[in-house]
Design a protein around this motif. Structure first.
Motif, short mmCIF file in Angstrom:
data_model
loop_
_atom_site.label_atom_id
_atom_site.label_comp_id
_atom_site.label_asym_id
_atom_site.label_seq_id
_atom_site.Cartn_x
_atom_site.Cartn_y
_atom_site.Cartn_z
N VAL A 118 0.87 -1.19 0.00
CA VAL A 118 0.00 0.00 0.00
C VAL A 118 0.90 1.24 0.00
CG1 VAL A 118 -2.08 -1.01 1.02
CG2 VAL A 118 -0.31 -0.17 2.53
N GLY A 120 -0.15 4.56 -1.25
CA GLY A 120 -0.93 5.70 -1.74
C GLY A 120 -0.85 6.88 -0.79
N MET A 177 -0.62 -0.44 -4.53
CA MET A 177 -1.75 0.50 -4.52
C MET A 177 -1.18 1.92 -4.44
SD MET A 177 -5.12 0.87 -2.11
CE MET A 177 -4.39 1.64 -0.69
N GLN A 208 -6.00 4.08 -5.92
CA GLN A 208 -7.16 4.40 -5.09
C GLN A 208 -7.59 5.84 -5.40
OE1 GLN A 208 -4.46 5.20 -1.07
NE2 GLN A 208 -6.60 4.80 -0.77
N PRO A 235 -6.85 11.42 0.65
CA PRO A 235 -6.87 9.95 0.54
C PRO A 235 -7.82 9.32 1.55
CG PRO A 235 -4.61 10.76 0.70
CD PRO A 235 -5.50 11.92 0.98
N GLY A 237 -7.47 6.33 3.00
CA GLY A 237 -6.87 5.34 3.90
C GLY A 237 -6.48 4.06 3.19
N ASP A 267 4.89 1.16 3.02
CA ASP A 267 5.89 1.69 2.09
C ASP A 267 7.34 1.76 2.57
OD1 ASP A 267 5.28 3.81 3.78
OD2 ASP A 267 4.28 5.01 2.26
N ALA A 302 3.50 5.54 18.24
CA ALA A 302 2.45 5.76 17.23
C ALA A 302 2.23 4.53 16.35
CB ALA A 302 2.78 6.98 16.38
N GLU A 322 -6.24 1.42 17.25
CA GLU A 322 -5.31 2.43 16.76
C GLU A 322 -4.70 3.22 17.91
OE1 GLU A 322 -3.62 2.20 14.58
OE2 GLU A 322 -3.82 3.51 12.86
N ASN A 352 1.11 -3.21 16.33
CA ASN A 352 0.76 -3.63 14.96
C ASN A 352 1.68 -2.95 13.95
OD1 ASN A 352 -0.79 -4.18 12.53
ND2 ASN A 352 -1.59 -2.10 12.74
N ILE A 353 2.34 -3.74 13.11
CA ILE A 353 3.20 -3.11 12.10
C ILE A 353 2.55 -3.16 10.72
CG2 ILE A 353 5.30 -3.43 13.41
CD1 ILE A 353 6.07 -5.68 11.44
N TYR A 389 -10.67 9.02 14.15
CA TYR A 389 -9.24 9.10 13.93
C TYR A 389 -8.89 10.38 13.17
CZ TYR A 389 -4.79 7.37 12.05
OH TYR A 389 -3.50 7.20 11.69
N GLN A 412 -6.09 -2.92 8.33
CA GLN A 412 -6.02 -3.89 9.43
C GLN A 412 -7.35 -4.06 10.14
OE1 GLN A 412 -4.58 -0.93 9.32
NE2 GLN A 412 -4.20 -0.01 11.31
N LYS A 439 8.88 7.35 9.02
CA LYS A 439 7.59 8.07 9.03
C LYS A 439 7.71 9.48 9.54
CE LYS A 439 4.66 4.04 9.54
NZ LYS A 439 3.26 3.77 9.30
N1 UGB Z 1 -1.55 4.55 2.66
C1 UGB Z 1 -2.23 4.35 1.48
O1 UGB Z 1 -1.83 3.53 0.65
N2 UGB Z 1 -3.35 5.09 1.26
C2 UGB Z 1 -3.84 5.99 2.14
O2 UGB Z 1 -4.88 6.60 1.86
C3 UGB Z 1 -3.14 6.18 3.34
C4 UGB Z 1 -1.99 5.44 3.58
P1 UGB Z 1 0.95 5.69 7.38
P2 UGB Z 1 -0.69 5.19 9.69
O3 UGB Z 1 2.99 0.53 11.05
O4 UGB Z 1 3.64 2.25 12.12
C5 UGB Z 1 -0.48 2.63 10.23
O5 UGB Z 1 0.33 7.01 7.26
O6 UGB Z 1 -1.93 4.98 8.86
C6 UGB Z 1 -0.36 3.73 2.91
C7 UGB Z 1 -1.39 1.75 11.07
O7 UGB Z 1 -2.72 2.24 10.90
O8 UGB Z 1 2.42 5.56 7.28
O9 UGB Z 1 -0.54 6.40 10.53
C8 UGB Z 1 0.91 4.54 3.08
O10 UGB Z 1 1.49 4.83 1.83
C9 UGB Z 1 -0.97 1.73 12.52
O11 UGB Z 1 -1.78 0.83 13.25
O12 UGB Z 1 0.58 4.97 8.76
O13 UGB Z 1 -0.54 3.95 10.70
C10 UGB Z 1 1.74 3.61 3.97
O14 UGB Z 1 2.41 2.65 3.18
C11 UGB Z 1 0.48 1.37 12.67
O15 UGB Z 1 0.60 0.01 12.53
C12 UGB Z 1 0.69 2.89 4.81
O16 UGB Z 1 -0.54 3.04 4.14
C13 UGB Z 1 1.36 2.14 11.71
O17 UGB Z 1 0.85 2.16 10.36
C14 UGB Z 1 0.60 3.40 6.26
O18 UGB Z 1 0.31 4.78 6.27
C15 UGB Z 1 2.76 1.58 11.64
#
Ligand code: UGB
Length: 599
Positions: A118, A120, A177, A208, A235, A237, A267, A302, A322, A352-353, A389, A412, A439
């Motif tokens: 994923v 996006g 994606m 998406q 986006p 999610g 990513d 986080a 979350e 959760n990763i 959220y 998830q 991140k």
């Molecule tokens: N992503 C998409 O592909 N599309 C979207 O619209 C949004 C994101 P973030 P987040 O492993 O550390 C997640 O923003 O959402 C992709 C889990 O929810 O980096 O804050 C984006 O490209 C959390 O439970 O993370 O948090 C990226 O590859 C925790 O496990 C991926 O989605 C956390 O990740 C995650 O997006 C973590």
């Protein structure tokens, strides 16, 4: 109506839809017909896209949003009736017999797998201008995340096929994606690098769509601040991936060609593929329909917490809660300290990763079922949590938002749709082995409480060297201790800069077979292993060594090698004379001297 230009029938329908859903404000500022007619038509094009990309259309989106916003305003607890407890899962120890046999089982299964990345997301927390998968995973070789992921999948494909008697032509499918924010750059990165060695037909891009932003609690759509004829979008999610895989027909195709597993990943986790073989082994040997990868989690980190939720009516589920919801949930259910570390120094809830392994059969059946009953059910179930959220209010009256909000869904949350009979499990591994995402930007990373992971470009790269050093140590080699240094305000361990291609050290057994205990690497060294059959026997390295061996060429690295090597130079993240990908990690290598062996 007074301000509308002559509309096509489908545009009239869309205008009526918007008006009946309380969106007349979108037209209020429109001048008389004849003025900006092209822009008005473009507006309808966008509305048409937004309407067709959401299951149930815009009306459904707005109605869902209104309900969720009302729940949010009323402070409704999304976990009402549930109490949390610590779940039990598989806890693996790197390198022990169980781990080694699970890795072997995982490699065997890999030829029946499909991988889904994923990618996006905007990466708002990192603030990097490009796409995150193009960032170097480490700067010793400079290979980007996407290259590493593809090479890892190809290495798994090769190793898995080797275990089959006779011919094996399996090509593991790889889905990415993307979104409008990442699509063009992702395609360009792949095309300009010949898909990093993967056959283009193996790669599937699913884009998406974004969703409309919401300006207030009545779910009135927000206009783009820079264009009054455009609805602001963001986006939706990573949860979109389930609907996209289903509607693209890929799942059906995979299932009908005998594939068994779909592996989802994010990513920028450069360590992920250290964990994939054993985790897939767990899924296969335990028969898990859903297997989430987890690491020990520091309180307030986080990342979501894997939690067992038990409802007053007896229902239970094991699910990610979350990170911003775990603390209030614990406090509301008799844990006055909320999200706190226990005596181990970690939160009792595994982190959760977001690496999920789903068994295709039950996954497909579930999506089919939900799709037949109601195409929006999957999304609805997943979105319930997310309005909480994404929505931040300006004050306690909860009338105005800090910035426009939108519905989002998370991949998830898929197990929430499952019946209690589903086999949902999780696998915990050491964070040093499995998890080092990129991140956070340097400023935010420097503010992370001491002892919690930074999740920055600095820590992401240093984690690769630490993991590789520890793996070689476990294999018997003498790897020097790290030194502590501070880059961009973050104190990190600096281990020898050891890297290898995935074909060399896919699983621990491979590494052990190639490294002999009479080898040593000093702290200031860098070692790049770039060839499948390179062995290391009697090597004593103090400097930089790059070994390249083509294809199947066998090559043994031995003897004492000493040179001035590559020194580490500090770089300030504000120093704009450096490239952004260097600045965000806070260091670069001065390549003073090296030995390069080519075979
Ligand atoms: N992503 C998409 O592909 N599309 C979207 O619209 C949004 C994101 P973030 P987040 O492993 O550390 C997640 O923003 O959402 C992709 C889990 O929810 O980096 O804050 C984006 O490209 C959390 O439970 O993370 O948090 C990226 O590859 C925790 O496990 C991926 O989605 C956390 O990740 C995650 O997006 C973590």
């Amino acid at each position: 109506r007074r301000n509308l230009p002559l509309l096509a029938p489908h545009e009239v329908k869309l205008a009526k839809l918007l008006l009946s859903e309380g969106q007349s404000h979108l037209f209020e500022h429109w001048p008389e017909p004849g003025v900006d007619d092209d822009k008005k038509r473009n507006f309808f094009d966008q509305v048409c896209r937004l309407n067709s990309s959401y299951p149930g259309g815009l009306a459904s989106y707005i109605q869902n949003a209104r309900k969720l916003l009302a729940d949010s305003k009323a402070g409704k607890n999304p976990y009402d009736g549930f109490s949390p407890s610590v779940p039990s899962g598989e806890v693996l120890t790197f390198g022990d017999d169980n781990f080694v046999s699970l890795e072997e089982a995982g490699v065997k299964e890999a030829r029946h797998a499909a991988f889904v990345l994923v990618a996006g997301g905007l990466g708002e927390r990192l603030g990097y201008k490009g796409i995150k998968v193009a960032l170097p995973r480490e700067t010793t070789t400079g290979k980007c995340f996407l290259q590493h992921y593809i090479e890892s999948i190809l290495a798994l494909q090769e190793a898995s096929c080797k275990l089959v008697e006779g011919e094996c032509n399996t090509k593991i499918p790889f889905v990415i994606m993307t979104s409008d924010d990442t699509n063009a750059l992702t395609v360009k990165l792949l095309e300009s690098n010949s898909y990093f060695g993967m056959e283009p037909s193996q790669v599937h891009i699913l884009k998406q769509e974004k969703v409309a932003c919401l300006a207030d609690n009545d779910a009135r759509l927000a206009l783009d601040p820079n264009d009054k004829y455009k609805i602001q979008t963001k986006p939706h999610g990573h949860g979109d991936v389930h609907a996209l895989l289903y509607s693209s027909g890929l799942l059906e195709q995979w299932k009908s060609t005998g594939r068994k597993w779909v592996l989802f990943f994010q990513d920028t986790n450069g360590l992920l593929f250290n964990a994939i073989p054993s985790a897939l082994g767990v899924s296969a040997t335990k028969g898990y329909n859903v297997n989430s990868l987890a690491v020990p989690r520091k309180a307030k980190e986080a990342i979501g917490g894997i939690t067992k939720l038990t409802h007053v009516d007896g229902r239970t589920m094991v699910i990610n809660v979350e990170y911003n919801q775990l603390d209030p949930l614990l406090r509301a259910t008799g844990h006055p300290d909320g999200d706190a570390n226990c005596e181990t120094g970690y939160s009792p809830y595994p982190g959760n990763i977001n690496q999920l392994i789903l068994e295709i059969g039950p996954y497909m059946e579930e999506l089919q079922k939900t799709h037949v009953v109601s195409p929006i059910l999957v999304l609805l179930i997943m979105e319930v949590v997310l309005s909480y959220y994404a929505t931040r209010y300006t004050d306690s009256t909860k009338t105005a938002f800090k910035s426009s909000t939108r519905l989002e869904c998370m991949m998830q949350d898929y197990p929430k749709t499952l019946p209690p009979s589903a086999k949902v499990g999780f696998t915990v591994m050491d964070a040093w082995l499995a998890y080092a995402p990129v991140k956070n930007n340097p400023e935010d990373a420097a503010k992370v409480p001491k002892g919690n992971p930074y999740h920055s470009a600095t820590s992401g790269e240093m984690a690769i060297y630490r993991a590789n050093s520890l793996i070689l140590r476990k294999a018997g080699a003498q790897i020097a201790d790290p030194v502590i240094d501070t880059f961009n305000g973050q104190e990190v361990e600096v281990w020898p800069r050891i890297t290898w291609i995935p074909r060399w050290g896919l699983i621990f057994k491979d590494v052990k077979a190639k490294v002999h205990s009479n080898s040593s690497v000093s702290q200031r060294s860098a070692l790049v292993i770039n060839g499948k059959n390179i062995t290391i026997q009697g090597l004593s390295l103090d400097g930089t060594l790059i070994v390249n061996a083509k294809d199947e060429a066998k090559f043994n690295v031995t003897g004492h090698i000493e040179n001035k090597g590559w020194t580490i130079q500090h770089v300030d993240h504000k120093d704009t004379s450096e490239k952004e990908e260097i600045r965000i990690r806070g260091f670069k290598f001065n390549k003073v001297e090296q030995l390069e062996l080519n075979y």
